[in-house]
Design an enzyme around this catalytic site. Structure first.
Site, short mmCIF file in Angstrom:
data_model
loop_
_atom_site.label_atom_id
_atom_site.label_comp_id
_atom_site.label_asym_id
_atom_site.label_seq_id
_atom_site.Cartn_x
_atom_site.Cartn_y
_atom_site.Cartn_z
CE LYS A 59 -3.67 2.66 0.93
NZ LYS A 59 -4.47 2.46 2.15
CB VAL A 60 2.72 3.01 -2.27
CG1 VAL A 60 3.65 1.85 -1.91
CG2 VAL A 60 2.08 2.79 -3.63
CB SER A 61 1.66 8.05 -1.56
OG SER A 61 1.72 8.19 -0.17
CB THR A 111 -1.64 11.26 -2.51
OG1 THR A 111 -1.20 10.00 -3.02
CG2 THR A 111 -2.70 11.82 -3.43
CB ALA A 112 -1.07 14.37 1.87
CG HIS A 155 -4.24 8.44 7.76
ND1 HIS A 155 -4.62 7.97 6.52
CD2 HIS A 155 -2.93 8.13 7.88
CE1 HIS A 155 -3.59 7.39 5.94
NE2 HIS A 155 -2.55 7.48 6.75
#
Length: 284
Positions: A59-61, A111-112, A155
């Site tokens: 699980k990655v950005s 991504t943020a 989150h």
């Protein structure tokens, strides 16, 4: 249930959305699915693992995709996209201008961060000042204590920032949705291309089955979710799952793929990431 071969080495976060999605699969309740060897790690750690080619599934950005798609392929399910779920910029003082200010972020390959930079390019004349990378759970205390001027949070922080006496300066997701009309691409599931098309398709089908199992009987996943939720209030965990596990988790679909390509194309135009090739997102 029957499985073949060695377990797939997978790393995802301990956050409720990931444990909810992978509960059935991680615990052998998806018939015919590959077995998993699970490692828990925050997203900045898994991004680095992907760049080093560690683990079979991660699980990655979405922001890290341009750096890893030679070795990994984007799975069309299991990730986090949505609406009304973007990162927030928080400050101690309401309405603080960010020009020249110090901003804490969870990663510069997240991504943020891409959403923040695209927002700042439109909204902060002269640009922000120093960017400080720190673990996301340290950001709100740092803003509260005046160690930085502002913080980019992700989150469950969007549900809890008022507990720190902080103010929302801007919602990166709102800006993205207003300017593109597309959902917000946050976290991706990637797997090594070397696994082969058949194994990748089987994995994607298994993840979809795991997601649907969690939706059908959410109480079954609750012990796994809460065991890794870092003392999170159960109501906050439920909010977290409700926001980040949605139809795009089961299948990216046309809008999901458009959102991913749109984010990475815009970020490449700003010089934030390398450009994607025309077939970079094709599966398998």
């Amino acid at each position: 249930m029957t499985t073949t071969g060695d377990p797939l080495r997978i790393a995802y976060s301990p956050c409720p959305n990931d444990t909810f999605v992978f509960d059935a699969l991680a615990h052998g309740r998806v018939p015919g699915a590959p077995a998993l060897d699970v490692t828990f790690a925050d997203i900045d750690v898994t991004n680095g693992m992907a760049e080093r080619g560690e683990h079979d599934v991660l699980k990655v950005s979405y922001a890290v995709l341009p750096y890893v798609l030679d070795a990994y392929t984007l799975l069309p399910c299991g990730g986090a996209l949505g609406r009304g779920c973007g990162p927030l910029v928080l400050t101690r003082e309401p309405g603080l201008g960010l020009a020249g200010r110090t901003v804490a972020v969870p990663s510069e390959k997240s991504t943020a961060y891409l959403l923040f930079r695209l927002w700042a390019a439109d909204q902060v004349p002269g640009g922000v000042g120093e960017i400080v990378v720190m673990p996301f759970h340290e950001i709100m205390p740092a803003v509260r204590d005046g160690k930085v001027d502002a913080g980019l949070v992700i989150h469950e922080a969007r549900f809890t920032y008022r507990n720190y006496g902080l103010h929302k300066l801007a919602d990166m997701g709102e800006h993205w949705e207003d300017t593109t009309g597309l959902p917000i691409p946050l976290g991706a599931i990637i797997a090594k291309r070397a696994l082969g098309a058949a194994a990748l398709t089987r994995l994607a089908d298994s993840i979809r089955t795991s997601v649907r199992a969690a939706w059908d009987a959410p109480e079954v996943s609750r012990p796994y979710v809460m065991a890794h939720a870092q003392e999170m209030d159960p109501a906050v965990a439920d909010q977290h799952i409700g926001l980040y596990v949605n139809e795009f988790t089961a299948d990216l679909g046309d809008d999901g793929y458009a959102a991913v390509r749109g984010l990475l194309t815009r970020a490449a135009a700003e010089g934030l990431v390398p450009p994607l090739g025309p077939d970079a997102l094709a599966f398998p």
